[in-house]
Write a protein that holds these residues in place. Structure first.
Motif, mmCIF file in Angstrom:
data_model
loop_
_atom_site.group_PDB
_atom_site.id
_atom_site.type_symbol
_atom_site.label_atom_id
_atom_site.label_comp_id
_atom_site.label_asym_id
_atom_site.label_seq_id
_atom_site.Cartn_x
_atom_site.Cartn_y
_atom_site.Cartn_z
ATOM 1 N N ILE A 1 0.859 -1.185 0.000
ATOM 2 C CA ILE A 1 0.000 0.000 0.000
ATOM 3 C C ILE A 1 0.890 1.227 0.000
ATOM 4 O O ILE A 1 1.734 1.396 0.882
ATOM 5 C CB ILE A 1 -0.928 -0.004 1.224
ATOM 6 N N ALA A 2 0.695 2.077 -0.988
ATOM 7 C CA ALA A 2 1.550 3.247 -1.172
ATOM 8 C C ALA A 2 1.478 4.168 0.037
ATOM 9 O O ALA A 2 0.398 4.589 0.460
ATOM 10 C CB ALA A 2 1.133 3.999 -2.438
ATOM 11 N N GLY A 3 2.642 4.482 0.598
ATOM 12 C CA GLY A 3 2.726 5.396 1.720
ATOM 13 C C GLY A 3 2.389 4.779 3.057
ATOM 14 O O GLY A 3 2.574 5.414 4.093
ATOM 15 N N LEU B 1 -1.917 10.056 7.743
ATOM 16 C CA LEU B 1 -2.173 9.990 6.312
ATOM 17 C C LEU B 1 -0.861 9.828 5.546
ATOM 18 O O LEU B 1 0.137 10.476 5.889
ATOM 19 C CB LEU B 1 -2.886 11.260 5.835
ATOM 20 N N PRO B 2 -0.846 8.989 4.512
ATOM 21 C CA PRO B 2 0.379 8.802 3.713
ATOM 22 C C PRO B 2 0.585 9.952 2.726
ATOM 23 O O PRO B 2 0.269 9.866 1.540
ATOM 24 C CB PRO B 2 0.109 7.468 2.998
ATOM 25 N N ILE B 3 1.125 11.042 3.227
ATOM 26 C CA ILE B 3 1.350 12.235 2.408
ATOM 27 C C ILE B 3 2.738 12.171 1.788
ATOM 28 O O ILE B 3 3.726 11.804 2.434
ATOM 29 C CB ILE B 3 1.203 13.511 3.243
ATOM 30 N N ALA B 4 2.815 12.530 0.497
ATOM 31 C CA ALA B 4 4.089 12.613 -0.227
ATOM 32 C C ALA B 4 4.085 13.896 -1.055
ATOM 33 O O ALA B 4 3.092 14.644 -1.067
ATOM 34 C CB ALA B 4 4.267 11.382 -1.117
ATOM 35 N N ASP B 5 5.187 14.143 -1.741
ATOM 36 C CA ASP B 5 5.269 15.362 -2.544
ATOM 37 C C ASP B 5 4.216 15.396 -3.648
ATOM 38 O O ASP B 5 3.712 16.468 -4.003
ATOM 39 C CB ASP B 5 6.667 15.485 -3.164
ATOM 40 N N CYS B 6 3.852 14.229 -4.170
ATOM 41 C CA CYS B 6 2.914 14.186 -5.290
ATOM 42 C C CYS B 6 1.482 14.512 -4.882
ATOM 43 O O CYS B 6 0.634 14.789 -5.737
ATOM 44 C CB CYS B 6 2.959 12.817 -5.976
ATOM 45 N N ASN B 7 1.165 14.460 -3.589
ATOM 46 C CA ASN B 7 -0.199 14.761 -3.142
ATOM 47 C C ASN B 7 -0.234 15.759 -1.996
ATOM 48 O O ASN B 7 -1.261 15.916 -1.329
ATOM 49 C CB ASN B 7 -0.929 13.481 -2.735
ATOM 50 N N PHE C 1 -3.443 2.048 -3.636
ATOM 51 C CA PHE C 1 -3.447 3.416 -3.142
ATOM 52 C C PHE C 1 -4.684 3.614 -2.280
ATOM 53 O O PHE C 1 -5.765 3.108 -2.594
ATOM 54 C CB PHE C 1 -3.435 4.408 -4.303
ATOM 55 N N VAL C 2 -4.545 4.365 -1.181
ATOM 56 C CA VAL C 2 -5.622 4.493 -0.197
ATOM 57 C C VAL C 2 -6.868 5.091 -0.819
ATOM 58 O O VAL C 2 -7.980 4.603 -0.610
ATOM 59 C CB VAL C 2 -5.150 5.328 1.009
ATOM 60 N N ASN C 3 -6.733 6.146 -1.595
ATOM 61 C CA ASN C 3 -7.873 6.751 -2.285
ATOM 62 C C ASN C 3 -7.355 7.560 -3.472
ATOM 63 O O ASN C 3 -6.141 7.799 -3.604
ATOM 64 C CB ASN C 3 -8.722 7.605 -1.336
ATOM 65 N N PRO C 4 -8.234 7.976 -4.374
ATOM 66 C CA PRO C 4 -7.780 8.707 -5.571
ATOM 67 C C PRO C 4 -7.042 9.994 -5.249
ATOM 68 O O PRO C 4 -6.097 10.364 -5.956
ATOM 69 C CB PRO C 4 -9.088 8.995 -6.320
#
Length: 658
Positions: free
Chosen positions: A423-425, A443-449, A468-471
């Motif tokens: 699962i991403a992040g 929350l799995p926060i990254a630069d892309c979101n 991915f957790v959600n769109p």
């Protein structure tokens, strides 16, 4: 004495007896017999145990997902049934034992019906279920949008009942079901014993508890069937059964169970206070005295002995607990039954999370593995005692051996794992970034979101075997018929259209050996029950055995059946790495767990199991030592023990009642 018994008959019963045609009279005489009561009582037990023991655990995942409950809350709901049973057992035993026992059992059945209907009530007051990300009118809320909040403060003014309301209803319903079931083992089984011919009594009682063991298995099977159906029968399913957001028709089984419990309890009202086969239908004074003696014995045996008055209970309790052997064997049984209860309650959830199967399959597997294994273990324990003619010391030695053996068998379970797709992040880095795994609960926060203002609503997407957790957290900015595209967190295929749903993983190759080990562990654990019961009945004098059975019933509810689902559920909540706040956007509640860590879940669940088993081993070893010392110090111990061996029917009765 016969005339006194006849005075209690109602007018409608006398009408049936004296006014109906001869064929109906013969039918009535055949029906109101020990076998007739056994059939009626067994049917009632089957449906009562189906709803009270197996079904709720089988649909617990759907209830948890539907009403955003935690595992600890599910455990509390399941424990409520034993709270209800414990709260009424003294009252029922004391007053019901002097009354018409079949009618007391049937009256309790009405409470079971009421509790079952009440259990289904939240379905009527909660409205239709809409999984996160399935509402077409709010599809844009799921996309990556800068400086946007999906929560409208005005929407929070009109929210429905909070989860605490549903939680209260579930607790109250299961307490009522537990209260209704308490007369079964304290009154109904003794009526079967008293009604049956002396030589056939063990067989009759064995049939009762065999049916009582089949009932929970039927509950799991029923759960597997209703879990295949969408929760709202008039709505089209919004997600597939393989989706973690799927909720089956959990409420339907309670309605079905209530109907069959109601139908099965009605014949019990037709039976008299006096067990049918104990009446000697002769008029001689000798036989009249025999009848009176039988009635007195029946009334006495129907009560769990707490003393001559209810105020004697504390003193008698302390006297019984001063018996060191009894205390040790009772605590050992508490540990063993803690394992059994935790398996029956949370094994369906473990199978879902560890091996990526849906709730209907997990319920069916639990019904087909755990309960047959427990039944086989009890029978195996009784066979070994009979085969090797074990005394109390031998039974304690057997209990100690089974404890250490089951610990050794649990160890390989730690290596039988499969888990879910990355699962991403959450459990793996985002495809285009590194060091992006978030802390548990964040929350799995990254630069892309980072600029998307995403929520923690669980609406999984699958791309290249990564979930991915959600769109929004996938950085998606476009939606097409329920699929998503233009996702910034993906690799060079960012323009591809990504379907909804978590990535699937085939884990059957690991699940099969896991179920084999669980079957063996459950069988070995249950095999210690019979020798423990033999010790309980042998370490007490004849007059103290009913008291010992009652005290053990109380202690096991207080230390095993009630607390075990609670603290196992609380421990399982610690394995949650992402909470779904779908139902909590207007408050601070975390909601239900969306993603468990398979490894943490496995370590916590079976680590706690091994800890309890170690405690059981230490207590069994101490019991072995105590009984060994007692046999050496008492020159007449073996003679006294042989003279006070319990009857086989008392063994069977106490085995299942515990």
């Amino acid at each position: 004495m016969l005339s006194d018994v006849g005075k209690g008959e109602s007018k409608w019963r006398r009408f049936l007896c004296f006014s109906c045609p001869a064929p109906l009279k013969r039918l009535r005489r055949r029906f109101f017999t020990a076998k007739g009561f056994l059939v009626c009582f067994s049917c009632y037990i089957f449906f009562q145990s189906m709803v009270s023991s197996g079904y709720t655990a089988g649909v617990s995942s759907s209830i948890e997902q539907r009403y955003s409950l935690k595992s600890s809350e599910i455990g509390t709901i399941i424990s409520a049934g034993d709270v209800g049973s414990l709260s009424t057992v003294v009252f029922v035993s004391w007053f019901g034992g002097n009354g018409n026992r079949p009618r007391w059992v049937a009256a309790g059945g009405f409470l079971v019906v009421l509790g079952s209907v009440l259990f289904a009530l939240p379905q009527l007051i909660s409205g239709n279920y809409e999984p996160s990300g399935t509402d077409p009118s709010s599809i844009d809320d799921d996309l990556c949008q800068a400086n946007y909040s999906a929560v409208n403060p005005e929407d929070c003014l009109n929210v429905g009942p909070k989860n605490s309301v549903y939680m209260f209803i579930f607790l109250l319903a299961n307490v009522i079901i537990g209260m209704g079931g308490s007369p079964i083992f304290t009154l109904g089984t003794t009526y079967v014993h008293d009604a049956a011919p002396v030589r056939s009594a063990p067989l009759y009682v064995s049939v009762v508890y065999l049916v009582g063991a089949i009932g929970p298995a039927a509950g799991y099977v029923l759960a597997s069937q209703v879990e295949n159906r969408w929760v709202d029968p008039l709505q089209e399913p919004a997600v597939s059964p393989a989706d973690t957001r799927w909720v089956g028709q959990w409420w339907l089984g309670y309605i079905i169970s209530a109907i069959f419990v109601l139908l099965s309890l009605l014949p019990l009202f037709l039976f008299k206070k006096q067990p049918p086969s104990n009446i000697v239908e002769l008029n001689s004074s000798e036989n009249s005295e025999l009848n009176e003696e039988l009635i007195n014995q029946s009334t006495t045996s129907s009560q769990m002995s707490f003393g001559n008055s209810i105020t004697d209970l504390p003193r008698n309790l302390m006297r019984q607990l001063s018996n060191k052997a009894f205390t040790l064997v009772t605590l050992t049984m508490c540990c063993e039954f803690t394992i059994v209860v935790s398996f029956l309650t949370f094994m369906p959830k473990y199978l879902q999370e560890q091996f990526s199967i849906d709730s209907s399959i997990s319920a069916l597997l639990c019904g087909g593995v755990l309960l047959p294994a427990a039944g086989l273990g009890i029978v195996l324990g009784g066979y070994l005692i009979r085969r090797f003619d074990l005394d109390m010391v031998g039974c304690a030695k057997m209990a100690t051996f089974t404890s250490i053996l089951s610990i050794c068998l649990i160890i390989p379970v730690f290596f039988l794992k499969c888990g879910s797709a990355p699962i991403a992040g959450v459990t793996a880095d985002y495809p285009l970034e590194s060091n992006t795994i978030s802390k548990h609960g964040e929350l799995p926060i990254a630069d892309c979101n980072a600029n998307c203002d995403c929520s923690g609503v669980y609406q999984p997407l699958c791309y290249d075997d990564m979930t991915f957790v959600n769109p929004c957290l996938a950085g998606c900015q476009m939606s097409v018929n329920g699929s998503f595209g233009d996702c910034a967190c993906l690799d060079t295929a960012a323009k591809s259209i990504i379907p909804s749903g978590a990535c699937e993983k085939d884990c059957f190759h690991m699940m099969a050996p896991f179920l084999v080990f669980v079957f063996i562990v459950t069988c070995v654990t249950a095999s210690a029950q019979t020798p423990a019961i033999m010790i309980t009945l042998r370490c007490c004098s004849d007059g103290e055995r009913p008291l010992a059975m009652g005290v053990q019933f109380l202690i096991m509810r207080l230390l095993a059946y009630i607390p075990a689902p609670m603290y196992f559920g609380a421990a399982i909540d610690m394995a949650c790495i992402l909470w779904d706040n779908t139902a909590s956007e207007c408050d601070d509640d975390t909601g239900a767990c969306a993603i468990y860590s398979p490894d943490i879940f496995r370590y916590i669940y079976f680590g706690l199991t091994i800890g309890v088993k170690l405690l059981a081993f230490l207590l069994a070893a101490a019991l072995w030592r105590e009984l060994y010392k007692r046999s050496k110090n008492d020159d007449n111990g073996l003679i006294q023990e042989s003279a006070s061996l319990p009857t086989s029917e008392s063994l069977v009765t106490h085995s299942a009642a515990s």
